[in-house]
Design a protein around this motif. Structure first.
Motif: not given
Length: 150
Positions: A38, A43, A45, A48, A116
């Motif tokens: 991430l 980002l 968690y 995300y 992602a």
């Protein structure tokens, strides 16, 4: 199905017999696994997770996002402000109901989805499990969560 019995209170109090510890330590290991993946996306968690919801359904309200993530607005607001500062989302008052705030992806937020897309495969590889096994575990944990929340 035969359920193993724990024969004594001493056995019941062993750390390795605690479901809560298995979940907690697995969660720590999962978060540790996600951290470098991430960081490449800029980002955290929780951010995300919010982006996953928005990639599924852009334009949700803050309360819908909170329901999906099992988070309250006090936790979501700073998270969303950081996503907005990173130009990944916008927060707009709903013109039909000004009490509602809609969260929408920006073009940069939509583009981030492509980067992602590799993360789930990395997680499956690290966990050394097949998609079917991961889905089964996920359903079992969701059932547990729902039972505990009821």
């Amino acid at each position: 199905m035969n359920t193993p019995r724990i024969s004594s209170s001493h056995e019941a109090l062993r750390l390795d017999h605690q479901l809560c510890f298995a979940l907690y330590s697995a969660s720590l290991a999962m978060t540790k696994l996600y951290k470098p993946l991430l960081e490449e996306l800029g980002l955290t968690y929780p951010q995300y997770l919010a982006m996953l919801v928005l990639w599924e359904n852009d334009g949700v309200t803050v309360s819908e996002l909170g329901d999906r993530l099992h988070l309250d607005s006090g936790t979501l607001t700073p998270l969303l402000k950081r996503l907005e500062a990173a130009d990944l989302v916008t927060r707009l008052r709903d013109v039909q109901d000004e009490r509602r705030v809609l969260i929408r992806l920006t073009p940069a937020g939509r583009r981030l989805k492509t980067r992602a897309a590799r993360i789930p495969g990395c997680v499956l590889q690290a966990a050394q499990c097949e998609v079917s096994e991961a889905l089964t575990l996920t359903r079992q944990i969701q059932t547990l969560r729902d039972r505990l929340s009821a």
